[in-house]
Design a protein around this motif. Structure first.
Motif, PDB file in Angstrom:
ATOM      1  N   ASP A  36       0.846  -1.208   0.000  1.00 36.53           N
ATOM      2  CA  ASP A  36       0.000   0.000   0.000  1.00 36.53           C
ATOM      3  C   ASP A  36       0.877   1.253   0.000  1.00 36.53           C
ATOM      4  O   ASP A  36       0.637   2.191  -0.750  1.00 36.53           O
ATOM      5  N   GLY A  37       1.873   1.248   0.879  1.00 34.68           N
ATOM      6  CA  GLY A  37       2.770   2.397   0.962  1.00 34.68           C
ATOM      7  C   GLY A  37       3.454   2.664  -0.374  1.00 34.68           C
ATOM      8  O   GLY A  37       3.539   3.812  -0.823  1.00 34.68           O
ATOM      9  N   ARG A  39       2.403   1.769  -3.362  1.00 37.37           N
ATOM     10  CA  ARG A  39       1.435   2.288  -4.350  1.00 37.37           C
ATOM     11  C   ARG A  39       1.345   3.797  -4.238  1.00 37.37           C
ATOM     12  O   ARG A  39       1.153   4.503  -5.215  1.00 37.37           O
ATOM     13  N   GLY A  40       1.486   4.278  -2.998  1.00 38.70           N
ATOM     14  CA  GLY A  40       1.472   5.726  -2.772  1.00 38.70           C
ATOM     15  C   GLY A  40       2.750   6.403  -3.236  1.00 38.70           C
ATOM     16  O   GLY A  40       2.762   7.611  -3.466  1.00 38.70           O
ATOM     17  N   VAL A  41       3.832   5.627  -3.352  1.00 39.63           N
ATOM     18  CA  VAL A  41       5.108   6.194  -3.814  1.00 39.63           C
ATOM     19  C   VAL A  41       5.157   6.219  -5.342  1.00 39.63           C
ATOM     20  O   VAL A  41       5.506   7.231  -5.948  1.00 39.63           O
ATOM     21  N   SER A  44      -0.724   7.108  -7.377  1.00 33.25           N
ATOM     22  CA  SER A  44      -1.362   8.321  -6.843  1.00 33.25           C
ATOM     23  C   SER A  44      -1.745   8.169  -5.369  1.00 33.25           C
ATOM     24  O   SER A  44      -2.118   9.142  -4.730  1.00 33.25           O
ATOM     25  N   GLY A  45      -1.679   6.952  -4.831  1.00 28.99           N
ATOM     26  CA  GLY A  45      -2.032   6.756  -3.421  1.00 28.99           C
ATOM     27  C   GLY A  45      -2.100   5.280  -3.110  1.00 28.99           C
ATOM     28  O   GLY A  45      -1.984   4.446  -4.016  1.00 28.99           O
ATOM     29  N   PRO A  46      -2.285   4.918  -1.820  1.00 29.74           N
ATOM     30  CA  PRO A  46      -2.284   3.504  -1.422  1.00 29.74           C
ATOM     31  C   PRO A  46      -3.340   2.669  -2.141  1.00 29.74           C
ATOM     32  O   PRO A  46      -3.175   1.452  -2.281  1.00 29.74           O
ATOM     33  N   ASP A  48      -4.273   3.077  -5.315  1.00 34.48           N
ATOM     34  CA  ASP A  48      -4.112   3.148  -6.771  1.00 34.48           C
ATOM     35  C   ASP A  48      -3.716   1.766  -7.309  1.00 34.48           C
ATOM     36  O   ASP A  48      -2.542   1.456  -7.485  1.00 34.48           O
ATOM     37  N   SER A  52      -0.143  -1.255  -8.955  1.00 32.28           N
ATOM     38  CA  SER A  52       0.272  -2.465  -8.221  1.00 32.28           C
ATOM     39  C   SER A  52       1.512  -3.123  -8.809  1.00 32.28           C
ATOM     40  O   SER A  52       2.412  -3.533  -8.067  1.00 32.28           O
ATOM     41  N   ALA A  55       4.441  -1.098  -7.962  1.00 35.35           N
ATOM     42  CA  ALA A  55       4.659  -1.117  -6.512  1.00 35.35           C
ATOM     43  C   ALA A  55       5.298  -2.447  -6.092  1.00 35.35           C
ATOM     44  O   ALA A  55       6.234  -2.463  -5.287  1.00 35.35           O
ATOM     45  N   ARG A 120     -11.452   4.160   2.456  1.00 35.92           N
ATOM     46  CA  ARG A 120     -11.794   3.375   1.265  1.00 35.92           C
ATOM     47  C   ARG A 120     -12.148   1.977   1.728  1.00 35.92           C
ATOM     48  O   ARG A 120     -11.314   1.089   1.746  1.00 35.92           O
TER      49      ARG A 120
END
Ligand code: CTP
Ligand code: MG
Length: 167
Positions: A36-37, A39-41, A44-46, A48, A52, A55, A120
């Motif tokens: 999740d982290g 995906r945010g990097v 656009s966010g955890p 997104d 995947s 990420a 979410r």
């Protein structure tokens, strides 16, 4: 039983079971590698999900680099993919690092309630599917060769295992 440190720690559990919370209470942020982290990097966010693939590519690179240095590495994903789990375990073995799977569970109603309270929420159908995947994963873990499989019930925090301090 205590989880060794350093170790590879692979979390396995449904959304809202408390994996990230459990990890954050016990490990430094740099020790926790979270899909999740990441995906945010790289996205656009955890949440997104289109990010995947990227990420997970970053996650695999970070896990490989840390485990290769025998640094404690907590892999914070759903943990349901036996192929990924086995490859992390193989990397830990090659590095001489103990490898522990931590199954994080909470009653279905608690997962559902925690999910509903988040920004979410995971749809009920998806959560139900995850709980079925969890059953499969739990059955597979025994044959994968982990040094230990620890089950943490986050509805009952008194059962949380301690972590050995480095000597
Ligand atoms: N939570 C809680 N008590 C716990 C563990 C978690 O109240 N013992 C709450 C957290 O505060 C959070 C929610 O439950 O709001 C989900 O916990 P989290 O650790 O984020 O669950 P994960 O398993 O990491 O969920 P995901 O797979 O979606 O990342
Ligand atoms: Mg999480």
């Amino acid at each position: 039983m205590a989880i060794p440190d350093p170790a590879l720690v692979v979390l396995v559990g449904a959304s809202g079971s408390g994996k990230s919370t459990w990890a954050a209470q016990r490990y430094r942020p740099a020790e926790v590698v979270s899909s999740d982290g990441l995906r945010g990097v790289v996205g656009s966010g955890p949440a997104d999900l289109d990010a995947s693939t990227d990420a997970f590519a970053v996650l695999e690179a970070v896990v490989s680099a840390r485990v290769g240095r025998r640094l404690t590495t907590v892999v914070d994903t759903l943990g349901f993919d036996t192929t990924r789990r086995r490859s992390w375990l193989t990397a830990a073995r090659a590095a001489g690092l103990p490898a522990v799977a931590v199954v994080v569970t909470a009653p279905t109603a608690v997962c559902r309630q925690r999910n509903a309270a988040r920004d979410r929420p995971v749809p009920a159908k998806v959560l139900a599917q995850q709980l079925r995947q969890l059953d499969v994963a739990r059955a597979d873990l025994a044959a994968e060769g982990w040094d230990d499989v620890v089950v943490v019930d986050t509805a009952d925090t008194a059962t949380a295992p301690s972590i050995e301090q480095p000597s």
